[in-house]
Design a protein around this motif. Structure first.
Motif: not given
Length: 295
Positions: A93, A100, A116, A120, A135, A138, A141
């Motif tokens: 991550w 990102y 990303i 998702l 956003h 993201l 998640k």
């Protein structure tokens, strides 16, 4: 020793995540390969998957109980430490979020989406989504992933030991990696039950680790609502606990239009800080339980 074992595992796991080492999901995928042998018309069966999680969990429960009775409980803690390293963690991550954030800071939302899109949910990968929706998807998640891979494991490890921690994390792995996709929604419903208490506890912790007044206004009424799932509860609680409109991109762009390119990194940083503070609150509560002799 339970507190020491968890604390050491958490610290080491964070370091491993930085470098992307020891990916626990790979172990789950290998362990679940037997699920490919399901016969035609039985793809939605879940008993085979539950057995592959429940049996090792039961073995661990028996092993710890026998060690406790035999007076050699200390010998099991190294095993628990290694298992916690596998059960926890979200490697991969950090570089993803860095790429990102850099794309967002350049105003290149298409590049940000490409970085990303694979993490998702399938229903939220449409390129037509606005930057705001992208956003927030993201953030949801990220928060759900860190909850399932740290806080869920921590809660069940404290409550029921390493056996229950493995079972709870195994249910999450089943809904993500079980070879028969038709069974995954059923695993997800079971995982939601296991996550109900720890997710509400984490949502409550957000109020203590963040803006309590904002949290009480936005999220306190959602804690015990059965109509909200884990991700919705965590997002609502975090939105109330965070200041600076970290989870309200539309409002942020209205108030701070000149700082819009910094919103992506600032928002993700605020979420990480809130989760880190929340884990520290949990560790302090854990220490108090140990001192009180409850754990």
């Amino acid at each position: 020793m339970v507190l020491v074992t968890f604390l050491l595992a958490w610290l080491v796991r964070r370091r491993l995540d930085i470098y992307g080492h020891l990916v626990g999901d790979n172990v789950w995928r290998v362990w679940f390969q037997a699920g490919r042998k399901t016969g035609a018309g039985r793809e939605s069966e879940i008993w085979r998957g539950l057995l592959r999680v429940a049996l090792p969990a039961a073995v661990l429960v028996v092993l710890v109980a026998l060690a406790q009775q035999g007076g050699w409980r200390l010998a099991v803690y190294p095993l628990e430490f290694l298992l916690l390293l596998l059960l926890m963690g979200a490697p991969g991550w950090k570089p993803l979020l860095r790429a990102y954030s850099e794309s967002w800071s350049r105003g290149d939302m298409q590049a940000a989406w490409h970085h990303i899109k694979d993490v998702l949910p399938a229903a939220e990968r449409g390129q037509a989504h606005s930057p705001d929706d992208m956003h927030l998807s993201l953030c949801k998640k990220l928060m759900l992933t860190l909850f399932e891979r740290f806080f869920l494991v921590a809660f069940w490890y404290v409550v029921g030991g390493i056996g229950l921690a493995l079972f709870a994390r195994g249910l999450v792995a089943l809904q993500e990696h079980w070879p028969q996709a038709a069974a995954r929604p059923r695993f997800a419903r079971i995982a939601t039950v296991v996550a109900w208490v720890p997710s509400r506890l984490l949502a409550l912790t957000f109020g203590l680790a963040g803006d309590l007044a904002g949290w009480m206004k936005e999220a306190s009424a959602l804690l015990f609502s059965p109509s909200f799932n884990t991700a919705q509860v965590l997002m609502a609680a975090a939105n109330g606990a965070l200041t600076g409109y970290a989870l309200d991109p539309a409002r942020f762009s209205q108030i701070h239009p000149d700082e819009w390119t910094r919103f992506g990194s600032r928002s993700l940083g605020a979420i990480r800080d809130l989760l880190n503070r929340s884990m520290l609150v949990w560790i302090c509560a854990f220490a108090l339980l140990v001192i009180a002799g409850v754990v």
